[in-house]
Design a protein around this motif. Structure first.
Motif, PDB file in Angstrom:
ATOM      1  N   LEU A   1     -49.432   0.745 149.697  1.00 39.64           N
ATOM      2  CA  LEU A   1     -48.885  -0.062 148.611  1.00 39.64           C
ATOM      3  C   LEU A   1     -49.986  -0.811 147.884  1.00 39.64           C
ATOM      4  O   LEU A   1     -51.020  -1.147 148.478  1.00 39.64           O
ATOM      5  N   PRO A   2     -49.795  -1.083 146.589  1.00 37.62           N
ATOM      6  CA  PRO A   2     -50.758  -1.928 145.869  1.00 37.62           C
ATOM      7  C   PRO A   2     -50.883  -3.294 146.527  1.00 37.62           C
ATOM      8  O   PRO A   2     -49.926  -3.787 147.159  1.00 37.62           O
ATOM      9  N   GLY A   3     -52.036  -3.921 146.402  1.00 43.44           N
ATOM     10  CA  GLY A   3     -52.277  -5.207 147.052  1.00 43.44           C
ATOM     11  C   GLY A   3     -51.340  -6.307 146.615  1.00 43.44           C
ATOM     12  O   GLY A   3     -51.071  -7.244 147.374  1.00 43.44           O
ATOM     13  N   ASP A   4     -50.816  -6.227 145.372  1.00 36.11           N
ATOM     14  CA  ASP A   4     -49.928  -7.279 144.874  1.00 36.11           C
ATOM     15  C   ASP A   4     -48.453  -6.969 145.107  1.00 36.11           C
ATOM     16  O   ASP A   4     -47.577  -7.716 144.656  1.00 36.11           O
ATOM     17  N   ALA A   5     -48.140  -5.881 145.804  1.00 34.70           N
ATOM     18  CA  ALA A   5     -46.739  -5.549 146.077  1.00 34.70           C
ATOM     19  C   ALA A   5     -46.126  -6.599 146.986  1.00 34.70           C
ATOM     20  O   ALA A   5     -46.767  -7.112 147.909  1.00 34.70           O
ATOM     21  N   SER A   6     -44.853  -6.916 146.755  1.00 33.22           N
ATOM     22  CA  SER A   6     -44.169  -7.955 147.525  1.00 33.22           C
ATOM     23  C   SER A   6     -44.177  -7.651 149.015  1.00 33.22           C
ATOM     24  O   SER A   6     -44.487  -8.517 149.835  1.00 33.22           O
TER      25      SER A   6
ATOM     26  N   GLY B   1     -52.647   5.907 141.272  1.00 29.30           N
ATOM     27  CA  GLY B   1     -53.050   4.773 142.087  1.00 29.30           C
ATOM     28  C   GLY B   1     -52.698   4.904 143.554  1.00 29.30           C
ATOM     29  O   GLY B   1     -53.582   4.908 144.410  1.00 29.30           O
ATOM     30  N   PRO B   2     -51.404   5.023 143.929  1.00 32.43           N
ATOM     31  CA  PRO B   2     -51.030   5.065 145.351  1.00 32.43           C
ATOM     32  C   PRO B   2     -51.545   6.324 146.036  1.00 32.43           C
ATOM     33  O   PRO B   2     -51.797   7.357 145.403  1.00 32.43           O
ATOM     34  N   LEU B   3     -51.664   6.248 147.354  1.00 29.91           N
ATOM     35  CA  LEU B   3     -52.229   7.351 148.120  1.00 29.91           C
ATOM     36  C   LEU B   3     -51.324   8.583 148.185  1.00 29.91           C
ATOM     37  O   LEU B   3     -51.819   9.708 148.038  1.00 29.91           O
ATOM     38  N   PRO B   4     -50.007   8.465 148.435  1.00 34.88           N
ATOM     39  CA  PRO B   4     -49.189   9.676 148.552  1.00 34.88           C
ATOM     40  C   PRO B   4     -49.268  10.619 147.351  1.00 34.88           C
ATOM     41  O   PRO B   4     -49.395  11.829 147.542  1.00 34.88           O
ATOM     42  N   PRO B   5     -49.198  10.128 146.091  1.00 37.39           N
ATOM     43  CA  PRO B   5     -49.375  11.073 144.979  1.00 37.39           C
ATOM     44  C   PRO B   5     -50.755  11.721 144.957  1.00 37.39           C
ATOM     45  O   PRO B   5     -50.895  12.866 144.536  1.00 37.39           O
ATOM     46  N   LYS B   6     -51.769  10.996 145.416  1.00 35.48           N
ATOM     47  CA  LYS B   6     -53.106  11.594 145.502  1.00 35.48           C
ATOM     48  C   LYS B   6     -53.097  12.765 146.484  1.00 35.48           C
ATOM     49  O   LYS B   6     -53.653  13.829 146.208  1.00 35.48           O
ATOM     50  N   GLU B   7     -52.483  12.533 147.646  1.00 32.63           N
ATOM     51  CA  GLU B   7     -52.407  13.610 148.637  1.00 32.63           C
ATOM     52  C   GLU B   7     -51.673  14.814 148.074  1.00 32.63           C
ATOM     53  O   GLU B   7     -52.117  15.965 148.218  1.00 32.63           O
ATOM     54  N   MET B   8     -50.561  14.553 147.422  1.00 34.00           N
ATOM     55  CA  MET B   8     -49.783  15.639 146.851  1.00 34.00           C
ATOM     56  C   MET B   8     -50.598  16.396 145.806  1.00 34.00           C
ATOM     57  O   MET B   8     -50.641  17.639 145.812  1.00 34.00           O
ATOM     58  N   GLY B   9     -51.253  15.662 144.904  1.00 31.50           N
ATOM     59  CA  GLY B   9     -52.018  16.307 143.850  1.00 31.50           C
ATOM     60  C   GLY B   9     -53.165  17.141 144.377  1.00 31.50           C
ATOM     61  O   GLY B   9     -53.376  18.283 143.948  1.00 31.50           O
ATOM     62  N   VAL B  10     -53.915  16.586 145.342  1.00 29.01           N
ATOM     63  CA  VAL B  10     -55.072  17.304 145.873  1.00 29.01           C
ATOM     64  C   VAL B  10     -54.633  18.516 146.689  1.00 29.01           C
ATOM     65  O   VAL B  10     -55.153  19.631 146.512  1.00 29.01           O
ATOM     66  N   VAL B  11     -53.682  18.322 147.599  1.00 24.97           N
ATOM     67  CA  VAL B  11     -53.260  19.431 148.466  1.00 24.97           C
ATOM     68  C   VAL B  11     -52.666  20.572 147.635  1.00 24.97           C
ATOM     69  O   VAL B  11     -53.047  21.743 147.794  1.00 24.97           O
ATOM     70  N   LEU B  12     -51.743  20.256 146.731  1.00 28.36           N
ATOM     71  CA  LEU B  12     -51.126  21.311 145.936  1.00 28.36           C
ATOM     72  C   LEU B  12     -52.118  21.917 144.946  1.00 28.36           C
ATOM     73  O   LEU B  12     -52.125  23.131 144.721  1.00 28.36           O
ATOM     74  N   GLY B  13     -52.961  21.070 144.337  1.00 28.54           N
ATOM     75  CA  GLY B  13     -53.935  21.585 143.381  1.00 28.54           C
ATOM     76  C   GLY B  13     -54.948  22.518 144.029  1.00 28.54           C
ATOM     77  O   GLY B  13     -55.238  23.598 143.508  1.00 28.54           O
ATOM     78  N   VAL B  14     -55.483  22.101 145.176  1.00 35.53           N
ATOM     79  CA  VAL B  14     -56.435  22.956 145.895  1.00 35.53           C
ATOM     80  C   VAL B  14     -55.761  24.241 146.341  1.00 35.53           C
ATOM     81  O   VAL B  14     -56.348  25.341 146.252  1.00 35.53           O
TER      82      VAL B  14
ATOM     83  N   THR C   1     -41.312   2.416 143.664  1.00 31.08           N
ATOM     84  CA  THR C   1     -41.727   1.936 142.344  1.00 31.08           C
ATOM     85  C   THR C   1     -43.158   2.339 142.036  1.00 31.08           C
ATOM     86  O   THR C   1     -43.460   2.854 140.947  1.00 31.08           O
ATOM     87  N   ALA C   2     -44.056   2.118 143.005  1.00 32.13           N
ATOM     88  CA  ALA C   2     -45.465   2.448 142.791  1.00 32.13           C
ATOM     89  C   ALA C   2     -45.657   3.935 142.562  1.00 32.13           C
ATOM     90  O   ALA C   2     -46.396   4.359 141.662  1.00 32.13           O
ATOM     91  N   ASN C   3     -44.979   4.756 143.365  1.00 29.16           N
ATOM     92  CA  ASN C   3     -45.142   6.199 143.233  1.00 29.16           C
ATOM     93  C   ASN C   3     -44.489   6.720 141.966  1.00 29.16           C
ATOM     94  O   ASN C   3     -45.021   7.619 141.309  1.00 29.16           O
ATOM     95  N   HIS C   4     -43.337   6.174 141.605  1.00 25.42           N
ATOM     96  CA  HIS C   4     -42.682   6.601 140.376  1.00 25.42           C
ATOM     97  C   HIS C   4     -43.544   6.275 139.169  1.00 25.42           C
ATOM     98  O   HIS C   4     -43.737   7.116 138.273  1.00 25.42           O
ATOM     99  N   ASP C   5     -44.084   5.062 139.121  1.00 18.51           N
ATOM    100  CA  ASP C   5     -44.936   4.677 137.993  1.00 18.51           C
ATOM    101  C   ASP C   5     -46.180   5.561 137.917  1.00 18.51           C
ATOM    102  O   ASP C   5     -46.601   5.974 136.836  1.00 18.51           O
ATOM    103  N   ALA C   6     -46.756   5.852 139.096  1.00 18.65           N
ATOM    104  CA  ALA C   6     -47.960   6.692 139.125  1.00 18.65           C
ATOM    105  C   ALA C   6     -47.647   8.101 138.649  1.00 18.65           C
ATOM    106  O   ALA C   6     -48.436   8.715 137.909  1.00 18.65           O
ATOM    107  N   MET C   7     -46.497   8.628 139.064  1.00 22.48           N
ATOM    108  CA  MET C   7     -46.148   9.984 138.660  1.00 22.48           C
ATOM    109  C   MET C   7     -45.863  10.057 137.166  1.00 22.48           C
ATOM    110  O   MET C   7     -46.218  11.037 136.490  1.00 22.48           O
TER     111      MET C   7
END
Length: 720
Positions: free
Chosen positions: A416-421, A663-676, A190-196
């Motif tokens: 995960l976000p701090g408020d995730a179940s 927000g979540p870390l995995p999309p950040k990793e994907m964006g930075v690694v692929l972008g660079v 959910t977090a990654n889908h919303d972020a994407m």
């Protein structure tokens, strides 16, 4: 394409000679002369498959991050079958309060939570809180165990449905949170889908602006969107249909969307620019221009698409459902975009003809194909290859050097976000039962040796506590021993504990649990990474060799792709492992890169890099075939392909870097690694290092032994 001097007479002479189209040229002519049929066919495909597309988010699965055939997966399946669903995919409902759980008000909340999970058909046995086992020592935290009655993907959907109603029970000093592996994947997806989705919303205006600048006209800029929408609608519907045969990860659609957009832009840029060049200054029909475009740029696009598909197919060697379905989803999207590029786009170009330059920007010279700026850059590289090539090589090697210290592991709960179940429940379990409680180990052993095994587990370093052996009620002969490790599930010390148990426990004992499944998946990825990299490199070289008919430049083009990939992972280590720039990007370093990144990102980066390699070297080979001049081959390739590579890379970098803001870390990793990776590959490898290699190797770059020429199918990129 022949070097152009701007001489109109020369252009006219070229256009005067009739040329018989090749296979792709004939396909383009057919599409351009059967526009209505092509459009109707694509409308039918998009309508039929697109009708299923709205179901994609609900139909695709949320789990599948496992190592098929591993010991931990065997434990999960046996535990689900013989122990009332008490497997790693079971749900845990954590009730924590500011007073003892024996308080009547808290007991009512526990009973309501128990009733909610009992009414769900996907839940097997429900075990209420038990003192000494699932009620904390201070009496303020209790866990209701809801067994898994369905497969892991269905249990993730159960978590989607149940975590909201359970959380709604919170209040008056009582907190209710669902947790466990299924809830973690539910929150993670959910977090990654919303972020994407947010990142894509941000990236679209940037993408459109770059497209308009790259194409120079609003009409031409809309063509990549046509390809992308057709490819995405068809691939989304296909993914939904494929779920009836096998589980498909929801991430497959996210990655497919990214690749469909990126490659749709790449391919449309290459074909539209070539179409404009084929018409410019020539008295020829749109159909003739389409034929030349398809025989030259279309051939490069076909080979590029094949390279992308082959690179991603290597990921299928990893026996993990999530990895295989993600690779398959991307491949499906690429196949549809490629099909649209080779049929729908020629049909549209043949119909609109010169109107492709409609609504052009005031300063754009419509139809200009050979870029004077990139031609001048090519001449500069030809004069001083060692200076520019050496500088690019030093930068790439310096950025790649940190790869030697790269560490990988599966994502921790902190992604995960701090408020995730799942994270809230995880924290409550740790507070009430100890740091290792969320990663409880499950040991299955024959009942006859269960007591001995339980004692041995309790005496193993790294184990904080052991529950009594529980024999299976169905008489299967298995007993389940649950052990609480001393270390947090993301602590590397847990791996040592698991290794010790597997090495020392009596024959027939199996060690599993949610945390162990992550460890087994990480081990699988570590083992398969060299194989995937080797296969990708070998297949990439073979395809380049088939396309270029020249072993030296095919090998150099393949190896050059490793430099941008290594540099991207070196940068990823500095950012995500060492934490440089963490404050700027808004994340807390885990001290490692997510374990799935090397295998999956390598295949993706290599596919994109080879995409540009094919474009540049196909153009260079076309020039060399026409005149046999190595200088014109290098300079002409940059003049005709440099702008396409630059513009396509600009779009990709913009799209990928928007994910770095997620927000979540995995999309950040994907964006930075692929972008660079794309930035370095386009700026330093394709536009500097590879042309320099063409300069330094000269005619040798295009040499091929006679026996190899006889063995390979004849592939030409020139149109005369």
């Amino acid at each position: 394409m022949r070097a152009e001097s701007g001489d109109a007479a020369g252009s006219a002479a070229v256009s005067a000679a009739p040329v018989r189209p090749g296979p792709l040229g004939r396909l383009g002519v057919w599409a351009a002369t059967h526009v209505r049929l092509v459009l109707l066919a694509w409308v039918a495909v998009v309508a039929v498959l697109g009708a299923f597309a709205p179901q994609v988010n609900s139909a695709l699965s949320g789990a599948g991050w496992q190592a098929n055939g591993s010991e931990s997966v065997a434990v999960r399946e046996l535990a689900q079958r013989h122990f009332g669903g008490n497997a790693s995919s079971a749900l845990q409902v954590v009730v924590s309060a500011d007073r003892p759980v024996s308080d009547p008000a808290v007991r009512r909340v526990v009973d309501r939570a128990t009733g909610i999970v009992q009414r769900d058909a996907r839940i097997a046995a429900v075990v209420p809180p038990r003192p000494g086992a699932t009620i904390s020592a201070d009496g303020r935290t209790a866990i209701v165990l809801a067994g898994a009655k369905a497969d892991p993907n269905t249990m993730v959907r159960a978590a989607d449905d149940l975590k909201g109603p359970l959380s709604a029970l919170s209040g008056d000093g009582v907190r209710v949170n669902a947790t466990g592996a299924s809830v973690l994947w539910s929150d993670f997806n959910t977090a990654n889908h919303d972020a994407m989705i947010k990142s894509e919303v941000v990236s679209w205006p940037v993408t459109l602006a770059i497209l308009v600048l790259a194409f120079g006209s609003l009409v031409a800029a809309g063509l990549p969107l046509l390809l992308t929408m057709a490819g995405l609608a068809a691939s989304a519907g296909s993914l939904v249909l494929l779920t009836h045969l096998m589980p498909i990860s929801i991430w497959a659609m996210n990655f497919a969307m990214m690749f469909a957009l990126a490659l749709g832009i790449d391919y449309a840029l290459f074909l539209v620019m070539r179409f404009r060049g084929a018409r410019m200054g020539r008295a020829r029909t749109s159909v003739d221009a389409v034929a030349e475009t398809m025989d030259t740029a279309g051939k490069a696009v076909l080979l590029s698409g094949a390279t992308v598909l082959v690179s991603l197919s290597a990921v299928l060697l990893v026996p993990s459902p999530a990895f295989r379905s993600m690779a398959g989803g991307i491949m499906l999207a690429v196949a549809f975009v490629l099909a649209a590029t080779l049929t729908l786009l020629p049909a549209v170009l043949g119909r609109i003809g010169h109107r492709v330059d409609s609504l052009a920007l005031p300063w754009v010279r419509a139809g200009e194909h050979r870029s004077p700026r990139f031609a001048a850059w090519g001449r500069r590289l030809w004069r001083r290859p060692v200076l520019f090539g050496g500088a690019a090589l030093i930068v790439l090697l310096a950025l790649a050097a940190p790869v030697l210290g790269l560490r990988t592991a599966m994502p921790s709960i902190n992604v995960l976000p701090g408020d995730a179940s799942a994270r809230a429940g995880y924290t409550a379990v740790q507070h009430g039962f100890g740091p290792g409680a969320p990663g409880t180990l499950q040991i299955l052993t024959p009942t006859g040796q269960a007591a001995t095994v339980a004692d041995q587990v309790g005496g193993t370093p790294g184990v904080a506590g052991v529950m009594p052996a529980q024999p299976a009620a169905d008489g299967s002969g298995w007993s389940l021993i649950q052990a609480v490790p001393a270390a947090d599930p993301s602590d590397p010390a847990l791996a040592s504990t698991v290794d010790a148990l597997r090495a020392d426990l009596p024959h027939g004992s199996l060690v599993g649990g949610a945390a162990v499944e992550n460890l087994d998946l990480q081990d699988l990825l570590t083992q398969k990474t060299p194989l995937v990299i080797g296969v990708v490199l070998a297949l990439g070289f073979v395809l380049l060799l088939l396309a270029l008919q020249a072993p030296l430049i095919a090998a150099l083009g393949t190896l050059a792709s490793l430099l941008s990939t290594g540099a991207a992972f070196g940068a990823a280590r500095l950012i995500f492992q060492d934490g440089h720039g963490a404050g700027l990007l808004g994340f807390t370093s885990q001290g490692f890169l997510d374990g799935w990144a090397p295998v999956f990102f390598f295949a993706m980066i290599f596919a994109i890099a080879m995409d540009y390699t094919v474009f540049l070297l196909a153009s260079a080979k076309e020039h060399f075939e026409r005149g046999g001049d190595p200088r014109e081959a290098m300079v002409g390739a940059l003049a005709h392909s440099g702008r396409v590579v630059f513009a396509a890379a600009a779009v990709m970098v913009a799209v990928f870097f928007t994910f770095a803001l997620s927000g979540p870390l995995p999309p950040k990793e994907m964006g930075v690694v692929l972008g660079v990776a794309v930035l370095l590959d386009a700026a330093l490898v394709r536009l500097v290092l590879l042309p320099v290699l063409l300069r330094l190797t000269g005619r040798a770059a295009w040499w091929s032994p006679r026996w190899l020429r006889r063995a390979l199918p004849r592939v030409r990129f020139s149109h005369d």
